[in-house]
Design an enzyme around this catalytic site. Sequence first.
Site, PDB file in Angstrom:
ATOM      1  N   SER A   1       0.832  -1.198   0.000  1.00  0.00           N
ATOM      2  CA  SER A   1       0.000   0.000   0.000  1.00  0.00           C
ATOM      3  C   SER A   1       0.876   1.261   0.000  1.00  0.00           C
ATOM      4  O   SER A   1       1.784   1.380  -0.819  1.00  0.00           O
ATOM      5  CB  SER A   1      -0.960  -0.036   1.188  1.00  0.00           C
TER       6      SER A   1
ATOM      7  N   ASP B   1      -5.769  -3.078  -2.952  1.00  0.00           N
ATOM      8  CA  ASP B   1      -4.753  -2.707  -1.961  1.00  0.00           C
ATOM      9  C   ASP B   1      -4.114  -3.917  -1.281  1.00  0.00           C
ATOM     10  O   ASP B   1      -4.805  -4.816  -0.784  1.00  0.00           O
ATOM     11  CB  ASP B   1      -5.425  -1.821  -0.908  1.00  0.00           C
TER      12      ASP B   1
END
Length: 267
Positions: free
Chosen positions: A33, A156
Amino acid sequence: MLGGGGVLGAHEVGMLRALDEAGIRPDLVVGTSVGALNGAVVAAAPGEAVGLLADLWSSDIVRTAFAGSWVARLSTLARTGTHLHPIGPLRGVLTETLRASRIEELQVPFQCVAASVERAAAHWFTGGPLVEAVLASCAVPGLLPPVVIGGEHFYDGGLVHSIPIGRAVLLGARRVFVLHVGRIERPLSPPRRFWEVGMVAFEIARRHRFAEDLATLPPGVEVHVLPAGLTEPLSPLRYRDVSQISASIERAYQASSRYLRNGGGWE
């Protein structure tokens, strides 16, 4: 290795500054991320990364990546049915910032993780286009659309590996510095409001996996979880709130510098 956590990723910049001043440079970078974003900058230019990241975060990367009024965001949601922001602005920031087009061109070996929708599994990017890999790792569900690579959709990386210490060890790391966003330092308590339930549930999952990874490390692996200097209870955070970025960087820098000056547990 660098964990995920949106705007709280500013803490990692302070930790990187402390490591740089202590003369500690990486020979492997693993990220997820926002940690993939920060980590890619480090892997591309380790000697200049702290300055580049400080400039990037001070230039309001969060507002750039998640631009738009409520009207614009609701319009995007109405049009797509799945997300509030287009991914173009973040792609533009990464294209301008990253000094390599492919993972193989980075100065330091680098890997980042994303969550495959079709396979419901973690996917580690070890080669190929750098910007697309980092975008995939940063594609927060509901905020950004999934990134399509090779016909596969990715969200993500925090969904599958929020603090991927296990990957670093699997790749042969024997001295690991864990850079995180500070959430694991904050006390966690039962939710009192409906909107806190999801946050607490996610925290339980991420902390449990990290604790298990730490508890099952093979012999001979030295791990240093750098402190962010946070003590107040975890609370919901507006994902576009940039008011604490400078304070987050400085706080993590001071806390991590003290840790490293005190030997970090290795002396």
